[in-house]
Design a protein around this motif. Sequence first.
Motif, PDB file in Angstrom:
ATOM      1  N   ASP A 176       0.620  -1.197   0.062  1.00  0.00           N
ATOM      2  CA  ASP A 176      -0.081   0.066   0.039  1.00  0.00           C
ATOM      3  C   ASP A 176       0.998   1.157  -0.145  1.00  0.00           C
ATOM      4  O   ASP A 176       2.040   1.237   0.565  1.00  0.00           O
ATOM      5  CB  ASP A 176      -0.721   0.016   1.246  1.00  0.00           C
ATOM      6  N   THR A 177       0.437   2.425  -0.707  1.00  0.00           N
ATOM      7  CA  THR A 177       1.055   3.611  -0.481  1.00  0.00           C
ATOM      8  C   THR A 177       0.293   4.293   0.619  1.00  0.00           C
ATOM      9  O   THR A 177      -0.758   3.991   1.190  1.00  0.00           O
ATOM     10  CB  THR A 177       1.145   4.502  -1.699  1.00  0.00           C
ATOM     11  N   SER A 178       0.779   5.418   0.943  1.00  0.00           N
ATOM     12  CA  SER A 178       0.095   5.991   2.088  1.00  0.00           C
ATOM     13  C   SER A 178      -1.235   6.614   1.619  1.00  0.00           C
ATOM     14  O   SER A 178      -1.489   7.271   0.596  1.00  0.00           O
ATOM     15  CB  SER A 178       0.837   7.625   2.346  1.00  0.00           C
ATOM     16  N   GLY A 179      -2.328   6.137   2.538  1.00  0.00           N
ATOM     17  CA  GLY A 179      -3.637   6.431   2.437  1.00  0.00           C
ATOM     18  C   GLY A 179      -4.187   5.475   1.635  1.00  0.00           C
ATOM     19  O   GLY A 179      -5.737   5.438   1.493  1.00  0.00           O
ATOM     20  N   SER A 180      -3.852   4.447   1.061  1.00  0.00           N
ATOM     21  CA  SER A 180      -4.257   3.359   0.178  1.00  0.00           C
ATOM     22  C   SER A 180      -4.561   2.101   1.010  1.00  0.00           C
ATOM     23  O   SER A 180      -3.726   1.898   1.918  1.00  0.00           O
ATOM     24  CB  SER A 180      -3.528   3.245  -1.103  1.00  0.00           C
ATOM     25  N   ASN A 181      -5.446   1.338   0.301  1.00  0.00           N
ATOM     26  CA  ASN A 181      -5.586   0.031   1.049  1.00  0.00           C
ATOM     27  C   ASN A 181      -5.764  -1.244  -0.144  1.00  0.00           C
ATOM     28  O   ASN A 181      -6.879  -1.306  -0.707  1.00  0.00           O
ATOM     29  CB  ASN A 181      -6.748  -0.049   1.969  1.00  0.00           C
ATOM     30  N   GLY A 221      -1.826  -3.174  -5.995  1.00  0.00           N
ATOM     31  CA  GLY A 221      -0.882  -1.890  -5.412  1.00  0.00           C
ATOM     32  C   GLY A 221       0.423  -1.764  -6.125  1.00  0.00           C
ATOM     33  O   GLY A 221       0.603  -1.797  -7.207  1.00  0.00           O
ATOM     34  N   VAL A 222       1.239  -1.413  -5.049  1.00  0.00           N
ATOM     35  CA  VAL A 222       2.672  -1.545  -5.505  1.00  0.00           C
ATOM     36  C   VAL A 222       3.300  -2.562  -5.518  1.00  0.00           C
ATOM     37  O   VAL A 222       3.632  -3.358  -4.425  1.00  0.00           O
ATOM     38  CB  VAL A 222       3.372  -0.558  -4.623  1.00  0.00           C
ATOM     39  N   VAL A 255       7.710   0.899  -8.095  1.00  0.00           N
ATOM     40  CA  VAL A 255       7.804   2.255  -8.235  1.00  0.00           C
ATOM     41  C   VAL A 255       8.394   2.673  -6.998  1.00  0.00           C
ATOM     42  O   VAL A 255       7.990   1.994  -5.770  1.00  0.00           O
ATOM     43  CB  VAL A 255       6.893   3.257  -8.718  1.00  0.00           C
ATOM     44  N   ASN A 256       9.587   3.578  -6.815  1.00  0.00           N
ATOM     45  CA  ASN A 256       9.742   4.221  -5.635  1.00  0.00           C
ATOM     46  C   ASN A 256       8.845   5.343  -5.041  1.00  0.00           C
ATOM     47  O   ASN A 256       8.846   6.313  -5.810  1.00  0.00           O
ATOM     48  CB  ASN A 256      11.149   5.046  -5.404  1.00  0.00           C
ATOM     49  N   VAL A 257       7.835   5.326  -4.053  1.00  0.00           N
ATOM     50  CA  VAL A 257       7.115   6.071  -3.603  1.00  0.00           C
ATOM     51  C   VAL A 257       6.887   6.126  -1.955  1.00  0.00           C
ATOM     52  O   VAL A 257       6.710   4.925  -1.539  1.00  0.00           O
ATOM     53  CB  VAL A 257       5.651   5.682  -4.430  1.00  0.00           C
ATOM     54  N   GLY A 258       6.972   7.240  -1.476  1.00  0.00           N
ATOM     55  CA  GLY A 258       6.713   7.233   0.003  1.00  0.00           C
ATOM     56  C   GLY A 258       7.870   6.631   0.551  1.00  0.00           C
ATOM     57  O   GLY A 258       9.246   6.780   0.452  1.00  0.00           O
ATOM     58  N   SER A 259       7.465   5.712   1.570  1.00  0.00           N
ATOM     59  CA  SER A 259       8.499   4.864   2.448  1.00  0.00           C
ATOM     60  C   SER A 259       8.878   3.537   1.697  1.00  0.00           C
ATOM     61  O   SER A 259       9.604   2.896   1.990  1.00  0.00           O
ATOM     62  CB  SER A 259       7.947   4.569   3.660  1.00  0.00           C
ATOM     63  N   LEU A 260       8.105   3.446   0.480  1.00  0.00           N
ATOM     64  CA  LEU A 260       8.402   2.219  -0.312  1.00  0.00           C
ATOM     65  C   LEU A 260       9.638   2.467  -1.287  1.00  0.00           C
ATOM     66  O   LEU A 260       9.289   3.111  -2.416  1.00  0.00           O
ATOM     67  CB  LEU A 260       7.115   1.709  -1.248  1.00  0.00           C
TER      68      LEU A 260
END
Length: 537
Positions: free
Chosen positions: A444-449, A472-473, A509-514
């Motif tokens: 999950d990215t921030s705010g997603s589920n 998701g990611v 993809v690199n996104v947020g803490s991922l």
Amino acid sequence: MKLRLLGLFLSAIVFQNANAQFEFLPLSNESENNYNHQLFSKSTDFHSSVKPYRRSEVNEITNRDSVIKDKYYQGKFYNTWLGGAVFNEDVLKVRTTDFDLSINPIFNFNGGMEMNSDAGNTYVNTRGLFIEGRIGEEVTFFTSFTENQARYAGYVNSFIEDSKVVPGQGFARDFKEDAYDFSNAYGMVSFTPNKFFNFSLGQGKQFFGEGYRSLFVGDGAFNYPFFKIETTVWKIKYVNLWTQQRDIRKPLEVNQAFRKKWTSMHYLSWNVNSRLNINLFESVIYGADSNNVGLEASFLNPIILYRPIEFSNGSDAANVIIGIGSSYKLFNDFQVYGQFSLDEFVKAEIFTQPGSWRNKFSAQLGFKYFNAFKVDRLFLQAEYNSVRPYMYSHDKALTNHGHYGQPMAHTWGGNFNEFVLRSNYSIKRWVAEFQLNFGIVGNDTSGSNWGKDIYQSYNNREMDDNNKIGQGVTTNIVVVDAKLAYIVNPSYNLRVEAGVTARQFNPEVNVGSLKEDNTLWFHFGLRTALFNNYYDF
């Protein structure tokens, strides 16, 4: 008079061949490898999917204590208290007709280095005691306590920062600037009135299944209070398990206390014959978001089906999970096994809408091979685990299948496919271990589920249809762990070991803490290997 009493006490601390017989053996993959192969003969009738194992049942098939004593050093020095306590036997023990007691240390003095990382040096400093004993013929007990300070490899530290939990080992407090302090306590009392029943009460962990992972209940989360009844009749073992879990998320606290929830479980293991086993599992998790409700009496019934009770209490009052498992010994020392767990499904949508979010299930398939290719003490295992998005989650915050910030089943949560390869080879006191985990996870990215995080309500899902594993990611995970150990004392599995852990974490993809992260972690230390700890995520 004082000297006489001291002499009587010292005479009770003897070094006989018997060990204090606590009924349940520790949940430890390393310890089980000493005797496991003898439990998987095609002519052996043993309920190997119910763990921790009962010592009395194991000893009906193989004398575990004799297997351990075969590793004892012989000689004049090893018959002294110092030589025996360090290299062969329990450090302290009392033996009488009606009472046994053993006391051993728990150590983990481990140092290491994560290469090419700002984390730098790693360490674990664990001190504690393990005490077990017997009162009369029917009551046994054990307790253990450890105090710990640690700094791990970067990916483990990141997990602790996010969850505030050391994986499977308790709530993490900050220690100095970049490390953690935590404590851990276990304790159980077991009562065996006859060959049919065993009752146990304590704070600990359980495991249902043949695999390295369990899709029912595993031992990856922190320990919890429980009461268990094991009933063994004919070819059936039936387990009733009642547990209390806690949700440690700040927003759910009541009067600054972690929220409680309860789980009632039934597990039936049927040995159709000495080769084929079929097992059934059901659990109900219940709690309330709006008030701190207590036990639900209707779920205390030891022989009832939970699903009708759930509907009679209100369909959203609890979360029921059911499962079926099986294993078959193809030949001596070789077992194939599997599990299937169902959280929720709509029959009409299984084939017409296979991507519906309501089709929440998980599956496992694997094999174990002892004395592989006729090489004594060589163990091989391969396992595949697949868990659909939103599996083990629920619409209410408290009724997911989790405890203390971690899943109660597979440690990866939901929305993944995983392969596990394991091997273990021992000769005398030397042990070599190798493990490979690889798979894909839909993060999950921030705010997603997208269905990985079981602590999110499935009401916040991203979509109703076209859900698939890895959504998701999509992230590829590879974890390789290799260890070489020398067993200093086989009675309480004290070992000197050196190991290396290599991990690749590659999101699409690199996104947020991922973010892409590669770990190479070398570690060395002295460790009492009595319990499983999992860092393969």
